[in-house]
Design a protein around this motif. Sequence first.
Motif, PDB file in Angstrom:
ATOM      1  N   THR A  39      -5.591   0.122  -6.696  1.00  0.00           N
ATOM      2  CA  THR A  39      -5.413  -1.311  -6.486  1.00  0.00           C
ATOM      3  C   THR A  39      -6.765  -2.000  -6.448  1.00  0.00           C
ATOM      4  O   THR A  39      -7.768  -1.416  -6.033  1.00  0.00           O
ATOM      5  N   ARG A  56      -1.899   9.002   1.064  1.00  0.00           N
ATOM      6  CA  ARG A  56      -3.017   8.547   1.896  1.00  0.00           C
ATOM      7  C   ARG A  56      -4.073   7.839   1.061  1.00  0.00           C
ATOM      8  O   ARG A  56      -4.162   8.022  -0.160  1.00  0.00           O
ATOM      9  N   ARG A  57      -4.883   7.051   1.742  1.00  0.00           N
ATOM     10  CA  ARG A  57      -5.999   6.364   1.096  1.00  0.00           C
ATOM     11  C   ARG A  57      -7.121   7.378   0.900  1.00  0.00           C
ATOM     12  O   ARG A  57      -7.527   8.049   1.836  1.00  0.00           O
ATOM     13  N   LEU A  58      -7.616   7.463  -0.327  1.00  0.00           N
ATOM     14  CA  LEU A  58      -8.642   8.440  -0.681  1.00  0.00           C
ATOM     15  C   LEU A  58     -10.033   7.815  -0.776  1.00  0.00           C
ATOM     16  O   LEU A  58     -11.028   8.477  -0.493  1.00  0.00           O
ATOM     17  N   ALA A  98     -12.035   3.673  -0.850  1.00  0.00           N
ATOM     18  CA  ALA A  98     -11.929   2.215  -0.804  1.00  0.00           C
ATOM     19  C   ALA A  98     -13.331   1.634  -0.745  1.00  0.00           C
ATOM     20  O   ALA A  98     -14.275   2.296  -0.319  1.00  0.00           O
ATOM     21  N   PRO A 131       0.820  -1.213   0.000  1.00  0.00           N
ATOM     22  CA  PRO A 131       0.000   0.000   0.000  1.00  0.00           C
ATOM     23  C   PRO A 131       0.855   1.265   0.000  1.00  0.00           C
ATOM     24  O   PRO A 131       1.803   1.383   0.754  1.00  0.00           O
ATOM     25  N   GLY A 132       0.512   2.178  -0.912  1.00  0.00           N
ATOM     26  CA  GLY A 132       1.164   3.476  -0.952  1.00  0.00           C
ATOM     27  C   GLY A 132       2.520   3.501  -1.612  1.00  0.00           C
ATOM     28  O   GLY A 132       3.115   4.555  -1.757  1.00  0.00           O
ATOM     29  N   LEU A 180      -2.033   8.708  -8.914  1.00  0.00           N
ATOM     30  CA  LEU A 180      -2.925   7.914  -8.079  1.00  0.00           C
ATOM     31  C   LEU A 180      -2.465   6.463  -8.184  1.00  0.00           C
ATOM     32  O   LEU A 180      -2.086   5.999  -9.271  1.00  0.00           O
ATOM     33  N   GLU A 240      -5.301   5.502  -3.793  1.00  0.00           N
ATOM     34  CA  GLU A 240      -4.423   6.247  -2.901  1.00  0.00           C
ATOM     35  C   GLU A 240      -3.722   7.341  -3.679  1.00  0.00           C
ATOM     36  O   GLU A 240      -3.489   7.219  -4.878  1.00  0.00           O
ATOM     37  N   GLY A 241      -3.377   8.395  -2.989  1.00  0.00           N
ATOM     38  CA  GLY A 241      -2.642   9.495  -3.596  1.00  0.00           C
ATOM     39  C   GLY A 241      -2.196  10.461  -2.521  1.00  0.00           C
ATOM     40  O   GLY A 241      -2.826  10.562  -1.464  1.00  0.00           O
ATOM     41  N   ALA A 300      -9.049   0.084  -3.811  1.00  0.00           N
ATOM     42  CA  ALA A 300      -8.606   1.272  -3.079  1.00  0.00           C
ATOM     43  C   ALA A 300      -7.941   2.218  -4.064  1.00  0.00           C
ATOM     44  O   ALA A 300      -7.342   1.801  -5.059  1.00  0.00           O
TER      45      ALA A 300
END
Length: 159
Positions: free
Chosen positions: A123, A145-147, A149, A11-12, A120, A141-142, A139
Amino acid sequence: MLSEGASGLAPGIPPTPPLLDGAAVRRLVPHRGAMCLLDAIAAWDGVRIAALALSHRDPRNPLRRAGALPAICGVEYALQAMAAHGALRASGRAQPAGFLSSLRGVEIAAERLDDLPGPLLVTAEALAAEARGFIYRFAVEGGGRRLLAGQAAIILPGE
């Protein structure tokens, strides 16, 4: 096991370099022109995919409204990642466009996407796969942080 050369789906942390560029993505998804929102596939395996997108920053993004790209539009980014994943699982053959039948547990942690720097990371993970449809967890993310999901169910058209 992820495809050769992929550094994972942490993640990220998008793997570099991308496995597939924008031209390859456009061959995988049923979307055309500006509606093809993904710019690269960073990693994928039989269950998961990680894609990168820069189109959220484009003022001509067709999903923008009143000059902004609402965070809920991240669902479309995720759906395109799912479509690319389906095509990759089918040996690179684009599949017929599916129909979104439900969204569940969607959490939105941002107001908009267009004001985020950098790409971005989109996933998706297949939770169930049947001949006529799929269920994915996704999900977006950008900016570290998770934007957005949630979970999406996709129905494939009959033959």
